[in-house]
Design an enzyme around this catalytic site. Structure first.
Site, PDB file in Angstrom:
ATOM      1  N   PRO A  65       1.073  -1.081  -0.047  1.00  0.00           N
ATOM      2  CA  PRO A  65      -0.022   0.072  -0.027  1.00  0.00           C
ATOM      3  C   PRO A  65       0.927   1.163  -0.047  1.00  0.00           C
ATOM      4  O   PRO A  65       1.879   1.168   0.587  1.00  0.00           O
ATOM      5  CB  PRO A  65      -0.728  -0.115   1.266  1.00  0.00           C
ATOM      6  CG  PRO A  65      -0.054  -1.135   2.236  1.00  0.00           C
ATOM      7  CD  PRO A  65       0.748  -2.023   1.244  1.00  0.00           C
ATOM      8  N   HIS A  66       0.376   2.207  -0.622  1.00  0.00           N
ATOM      9  CA  HIS A  66       1.361   3.375  -0.839  1.00  0.00           C
ATOM     10  C   HIS A  66       0.534   4.551  -1.293  1.00  0.00           C
ATOM     11  O   HIS A  66      -0.740   4.422  -1.587  1.00  0.00           O
ATOM     12  CB  HIS A  66       2.434   3.200  -1.866  1.00  0.00           C
ATOM     13  CG  HIS A  66       1.713   2.966  -3.294  1.00  0.00           C
ATOM     14  ND1 HIS A  66       1.627   1.581  -3.575  1.00  0.00           N
ATOM     15  CD2 HIS A  66       1.432   3.450  -4.055  1.00  0.00           C
ATOM     16  CE1 HIS A  66       1.262   1.307  -4.859  1.00  0.00           C
ATOM     17  NE2 HIS A  66       1.204   2.775  -5.353  1.00  0.00           N
ATOM     18  N   GLY A  67       1.105   5.903  -1.091  1.00  0.00           N
ATOM     19  CA  GLY A  67       0.429   6.917  -1.415  1.00  0.00           C
ATOM     20  C   GLY A  67       1.174   8.287  -1.104  1.00  0.00           C
ATOM     21  O   GLY A  67       2.409   8.199  -0.630  1.00  0.00           O
TER      22      GLY A  67
ATOM     23  N   TYR B 509       1.567   8.895  -9.369  1.00  0.00           N
ATOM     24  CA  TYR B 509       3.063   8.767  -9.542  1.00  0.00           C
ATOM     25  C   TYR B 509       3.801   9.618 -10.360  1.00  0.00           C
ATOM     26  O   TYR B 509       5.010   9.449 -10.600  1.00  0.00           O
ATOM     27  CB  TYR B 509       3.181   7.208 -10.087  1.00  0.00           C
ATOM     28  CG  TYR B 509       2.585   5.987  -9.491  1.00  0.00           C
ATOM     29  CD1 TYR B 509       2.942   5.668  -8.466  1.00  0.00           C
ATOM     30  CD2 TYR B 509       1.334   5.583 -10.053  1.00  0.00           C
ATOM     31  CE1 TYR B 509       2.297   4.630  -7.587  1.00  0.00           C
ATOM     32  CE2 TYR B 509       0.824   4.560  -9.362  1.00  0.00           C
ATOM     33  CZ  TYR B 509       1.073   4.175  -8.221  1.00  0.00           C
ATOM     34  OH  TYR B 509       0.707   3.115  -7.444  1.00  0.00           O
TER      35      TYR B 509
END
Lengths: 154, 596
Positions: A65-67, B509
């Site tokens: 999970p990332h952000g 991103y």
């Protein structure tokens, strides 16, 4: 950036308990909020928003999970090994028990991608995953995660 | 004896021009100058005001050779167009090529009448001459610059340029007749005339295409004659249709379209031959047009010509495009790009020879103005088309590289063709059982030895594998033969649903994404890029990330995977290359010591 720079020893949780994806993210957000000095709800919302676009379960029992978090001074990582695997809506349908949380500053750009790719690549190695699953020693897990990446970045 | 020497001299000159043109295109490519312009300049340099001093003013020969060359170029354009990619583009393109041509003609006339002191008929004639966009130039520039446009936008520009010649040719011929006969019957005659030209052209083109496909599939021609028959047929369809008062240009494009979209034996040989012939036609046509013009008479009219060109490209074309495309759901940026992509090419110069042939009083004026307009277009659009597409955000990001594939036609039937693939040097060995059931491996070339598929067993890296497969499904084989970095490492990809907007993923991103794609869902972005149908394994590159189709349902992309492999492996690759190079250097040094 070697993983040792973004994963502190105290950010490793060798036996986290969670019964659902949401709960796991909540727990991780709570710990991350403590360590990074941020609001827990803000982190949780960021992660949840990302999961809405598509699961960060990358297969083989692994999730990343990332952000992005505005105002974060640098990349922040945390790792949790779950006592009991949970469903994470991964591509391969496998329940997840290894979670690497990655938070990036708003303007991290390429560093964010590099860190993500590095984490993904390291955890993809079945030997590494097997060792991570075999131990509940936080120090050993931290050493394992940072050692692999250290040799990688040499 | 003198005539033999003369003919050899003519041959020498023609061949020299082609050689010089071809070689200078190398130089042009290096400086990014438009290649067509180079041929034109070579012709002008060889002409009466240039170094060559050749006097060439045979408008009849120009008209004839130009017609044949244009027919071949348009046929080739049709041959390469996939009917499946024309969805939704036909109506706007046809509106542009009919109403659009009439509108451009009128607007240019309105500007030219006061500017050049012409009467209305003469102004309209000038307008008609420069009204049609040039398919050859458009197709050529878009492809030569490696520009990848959205499917619909690409199809509109291409179909418009291929179908607007009939309207312009008809208008020109009609106006020349009106001016030379001095009678002023206009109005309905124009509309019914254009409609007749187009319908006769359409019918004869489609019939001609089907007839050619049927003939090629039934009759065995000696090898090598097939492509020649096709070229001759294209010119034949053109000439026959023109004699029947139809639009030969439209007919020949449609004949190519039909042929290119039917299963035809030996189509690979035909298209590769056409590649060469089309090039030759471009060279011959532009060099000839360069020879025909008299540069010093251009200079006299230059300011007026530039004014007409400026009005055409900056006012008339945008007005017409915005009016015609108002109701088709194009964005302002897309309409701006279509406005800018109104290239003028050989067709206009070629149309300008018609008043010359009819010996109209103002004929040299039309010719010189048309020539200036085309020169301006070649320079201006040639240099800025790709740039403007990127600035306006209508250029798509580069599609990912496909594995190398060789296709070989099998004589005698059209259901199967032979395809060859190299197994990438870094790839895992491929189990023959992993190949789709419809693909049948025939032979394997391994280290210079030819093995039967049964003897070869596992397909190893650096093998060349030849398979029999139905031409329609060949694309699906690409996936099997992707290189290691393209296919392995799948398990670290992030899944996304096809409904997610590409802009959202890019923002997450910080990935570069063309403006046109931002609002689009991932599924739409793939649909826009697919030549035929979307299939798993298709990819879009966004900077360091790759979006790859994982699942397709009902013709739409439902799931994709996002990977950042390039970022981390780039550094690793560089390191490995260094190590390998060092090892090789050591080995070489050692060999020299031992050997010396």
């Amino acid at each position: 950036m070697p993983l040792a720079d973004l994963l502190a020893p105290e950010a490793v949780f060798p036996s986290l308990r969670a019964s659902s994806k949401k709960q796991a993210l909540q727990e991780l957000a709570l710990h991350a909020a403590d360590l990074a000095g941020r609001d827990q709800r803000e982190i949780f919302e960021t992660l949840l928003q990302r999961e809405r676009l598509g699961s960060t379960g990358v297969g083989n029992g692994i999730a990343i999970p990332h952000g992005k978090l505005a105002g974060l001074p640098r990349l922040f990582g945390a790792f949790a090994r779950l006592e009991k695997p949970i469903d994470f809506e991964s591509l391969d349908g496998e329940p997840v028990d290894l979670i690497f949380l990655l938070l990036a500053p708003e303007a991290a750009g390429a560093d964010h991608l590099k860190a993500l790719a590095r984490v993904a690549r390291m955890l993809r190695d079945p030997a590494v995953a097997e060792k991570l699953r075999a131990t509940r020693d936080g120090g050993a897990i931290h050493a394992l995660l940072t050692a692999t990446s250290a040799s990688d970045a040499a | 004896m003198a005539s033999v020497i003369l003919s050899n001299l003519v041959l020498l000159i023609c061949a020299t021009l082609v050689v010089v043109g071809t070689v200078s295109s190398l130089v042009a490519a290096r400086f990014g100058a438009p290649i067509l312009l180079v041929f034109l300049i070579v012709g002008m340099l060889a002409g009466e005001d240039g170094l060559g001093g050749i006097h060439f003013s045979d408008y009849w020969a120009t008209y004839m050779v130009g017609s044949a060359a244009l027919a071949v170029i348009l046929f080739d354009g049709g041959l390469r167009m996939r009917v499946s990619s024309m969805r939704g583009a036909v109506a706007p393109a046809l509106l542009l090529s009919t109403v659009g041509v009439l509108g451009t003609t009128g607007l240019v006339a309105a500007a030219a009448v006061p500017l050049l002191g012409l009467n209305w008929l003469q102004g309209l004639l000038l307008g008609a001459i420069v009204a049609s966009t040039d398919a050859a130039a458009v197709l050529f520039l878009v492809r030569a610059q490696g520009l990848k446009l959205g499917r619909k936008l690409d199809a509109v520009i291409e179909i418009e340029s291929a179908t607007n010649d009939p309207a312009a040719v008809f208008l020109t011929v009609l106006l020349v007749e009106l001016i030379s006969s001095g009678t002023g019957d206009f109005g309905w005659a124009v509309i019914t005339g254009v409609l007749r030209e187009m319908s006769v052209g359409a019918v004869m083109g489609v019939v001609g295409g089907f007839a050619l496909a049927a003939f090629l599939n039934r009759v065995d021609l000696p090898g090598g004659l097939q492509p020649i028959l096709v070229v001759a047929w294209a010119v034949l369809v053109f000439a026959l249709t023109s004699l029947a008062h139809g639009s030969g240009f439209l007919a020949v494009y449609l004949a190519g379209l039909v042929l290119g979209n039917r299963p035809v034996r030996g189509i690979a040989g035909i298209t590769s031959f056409h590649d060469a012939v089309t090039w030759l036609c471009q060279i011959v046509m532009f060099t000839m047009l360069g020879l025909l013009v008299t540069p010093h008479s251009l200079m006299v009219i230059l300011p007026a010509g530039l004014a007409v060109a400026g009005f055409l490209f900056l006012v008339a074309r945008p007005v017409v495009v915005f009016a015609c495309l108002a109701r088709f759901g194009f964005s302002v940026r897309e309409k701006l790009f279509v406005s800018w992509a109104g290239l003028r090419g050989a067709v206009s110069i070629f149309l300008a020879t018609i008043p010359m042939l009819a010996q109209l009083p103002m004929a040299p004026l039309y010719f010189n103005i048309a020539f200036i307009v085309v020169l301006v277009s070649l320079v201006l659009h040639g240099l800025t088309l790709a740039l403007s597409a990127r600035r306006l955000g209508v250029a798509l990001s580069d599609p990912a590289r496909e594995p190398q594939r060789f296709e070989i036609d099998l004589p005698g039937q059209s259901e199967h063709e032979l395809v060859g693939y190299p197994v990438a040097s870094g790839a895992q060995p491929i189990l023959p059982g992993l190949l789709p059931s419809w693909a049948q491996p025939v032979l394997v070339v391994r280290e210079g030895h030819v093995l039967s598929a049964a003897d070869a067993g596992l397909l190893m890296p650096r093998d060349y594998v030849y398979l029999l497969a139905p031409p329609k499904r060949v694309q699906q084989l690409d996936r099997v033969f992707m290189t290691e970095s393209q296919i392995w490492a799948d398990d670290s990809a992030f899944p996304f649903s096809g409904d997610v907007r590409l802009g959202d993923v890019a923002d997450l991103y910080g990935l570069p994404v063309p403006e046109v794609d931002r609002q689009m869902s991932i599924a739409d972005a793939f649909a826009d890029r697919a030549e035929e149908r979307v299939a798993p394994g298709m990819r879009i590159m966004l900077g360091h990330a790759t979006v790859e189709v994982r699942a397709v349902h009902g013709g739409r992309v439902t799931q994709v995977a996002l990977r950042f492999e390039g970022v981390a492996e780039e550094e690793q690759g560089a390191r490995e290359r260094l190590v390998r190079r060092a090892r090789r250097a050591v080995a070489r040094a050692a060999a020299r010591i031992v050997g010396g």
